[in-house]
Design a protein around this motif. Structure first.
Motif, PDB file in Angstrom:
ATOM      1  N   GLU A 207      58.264  68.658  62.083  1.00  0.00           N
ATOM      2  CA  GLU A 207      57.322  69.866  62.380  1.00  0.00           C
ATOM      3  C   GLU A 207      56.286  69.960  62.310  1.00  0.00           C
TER       4      GLU A 207
ATOM      5  N   GLU B 160      61.145  70.023  58.994  1.00  0.00           N
ATOM      6  CA  GLU B 160      59.988  70.773  58.367  1.00  0.00           C
ATOM      7  C   GLU B 160      58.694  69.844  58.973  1.00  0.00           C
TER       8      GLU B 160
ATOM      9  N   VAL C 273      52.755  76.771  56.197  1.00  0.00           N
ATOM     10  CA  VAL C 273      54.282  76.814  55.432  1.00  0.00           C
ATOM     11  C   VAL C 273      54.144  78.176  54.719  1.00  0.00           C
TER      12      VAL C 273
ATOM     13  N   TYR D 169      54.357  77.821  62.160  1.00  0.00           N
ATOM     14  CA  TYR D 169      53.800  75.717  62.739  1.00  0.00           C
ATOM     15  C   TYR D 169      52.588  75.308  63.242  1.00  0.00           C
TER      16      TYR D 169
ATOM     17  N   GLY E  74      56.872  68.223  52.401  1.00  0.00           N
ATOM     18  CA  GLY E  74      57.646  69.527  53.282  1.00  0.00           C
ATOM     19  C   GLY E  74      59.320  69.461  52.391  1.00  0.00           C
TER      20      GLY E  74
END
Length: 221
Positions: A29, A26, A197, A202, A21
Motif C-alpha cells: 500500500e 502494508e 503509519v 496512507y 513496514g
C-alpha cells in the motif's frame, strides 16, 4: 542492456522510496501511494516480514518497461540485502535493483552476474573506491544523516567518477542541497511514511511523495 536502462531510469527519476513496514500488505500500500504521488522507484527492504511477497506482487503490477507516463510504470527493487543469497531470492521475485546497507563484494558479484544494478552502502573513500573497482555504478552514501551535502564534493575530489545517492536523513528541507551538491539520486525513508503509519491514512504517502518530486524538480531546474 537492461542493467544500463534501469540505472539510467533510476537516475532520471532521481528519488527512491525506501519502504519498511510490519506486513507485506502494508508495504504494498505504501508503494502504491508512493507511485501515485510520483515516486516511481520503490525499494522494499528485507526487514519487512515476508518482504519477497511484496516485491513479487508489486513486480507483477508494475513494470520498468511500461511507458513512463503509464500508471503501471515503476521500478521495483530490494533493500537491506545483506548477502548474495538474499539478493538472488529478491531478483527471482522480480526485483530489478539491489540495495545494501554496506559493501558486500559477493553480493556485487552476484548482481553483476545477472546484470542487475547494485547500490551498496558506503561511508568512506576506501569503501567507495572498492565499490567502483567491483563494478558498482551508483554508491549509496549511508547513513546520510552522518554527513552533509559537502561530503559529495569531498568524495568527488579524488573520485570524480563516483555516482552517489545519499540515503538516510534526506528531507524536503535538504533534498535540494544534496542534488545541487552532485547527488545522482536520493533515497527517502521514514519521512515519507511516518505520518501515514501514525494516522493510518496512507494517502498521506502520496501527498508527501508529490512534495518530494516537486522539490527534486525544483533542484534540478
Amino acid at each position: 542492456m537492461k542493467k544500463l536502462q534501469i540505472t539510467q531510469q533510476m537516475v532520471r527519476e532521481g528519488v527512491v522510496a525506501v519502504l519498511r513496514g510490519e506486513t507485506p500488505e502494508e508495504v504494498v500500500e505504501m508503494a502504491k501511494q508512493s507511485i501515485a504521488g510520483g515516486i516511481k522507484v520503490i525499494e522494499v527492504t528485507m526487514t519487512v516480514p515476508f518482504a519477497l511477497r511484496a516485491i513479487e506482487q508489486l513486480a507483477k503490477e508494475y513494470s520498468s518497461s511500461a511507458p513512463a507516463d503509464s500508471d503501471k510504470y515503476a521500478i521495483i527493487g530490494v533493500g537491506t540485502a545483506l548477502d548474495p543469497e538474499t539478493a538472488r531470492a529478491a531478483i527471482l521475485s522480480g526485483a530489478e535493483f539491489v540495495v545494501g546497507p554496506s559493501l558486500n563484494p559477493a553480493t556485487v558479484t552476484l548482481c553483476n552476474r545477472y546484470r542487475i544494478p547494485v547500490l551498496p552502502g558506503c561511508m568512506t573513500i576506501q569503501e567507495i573506491q572498492h565499490a567502483l573497482e567491483l563494478g558498482v555504478d551508483i554508491v549509496k552514501l549511508f547513513p546520510g544523516n552522518l554527513f552533509s551535502p559537502a561530503m559529495i564534493k569531498a568524495v568527488k575530489g579524488p573520485l570524480p567518477q563516483a555516482n552517489i545517492m545519499p540515503t538516510g536523513g534526506v528531507s524536503l528541507s535538504n533534498l535540494g542541497e544534496w542534488i545541487k551538491a552532485g547527488a545522482v539520486a536520493v533515497g527517502i525513508g521514514s519521512d515519507l511514511t511516518s505520518e501515514a503509519v501514525k494516522t493510518g491514512d496512507y494517502s498521506l504517502v502520496a501527498k508527501k511523495a508529490a512534495q518530494y518530486i516537486e522539490a527534486y524538480k525544483a533542484a534540478k531546474a
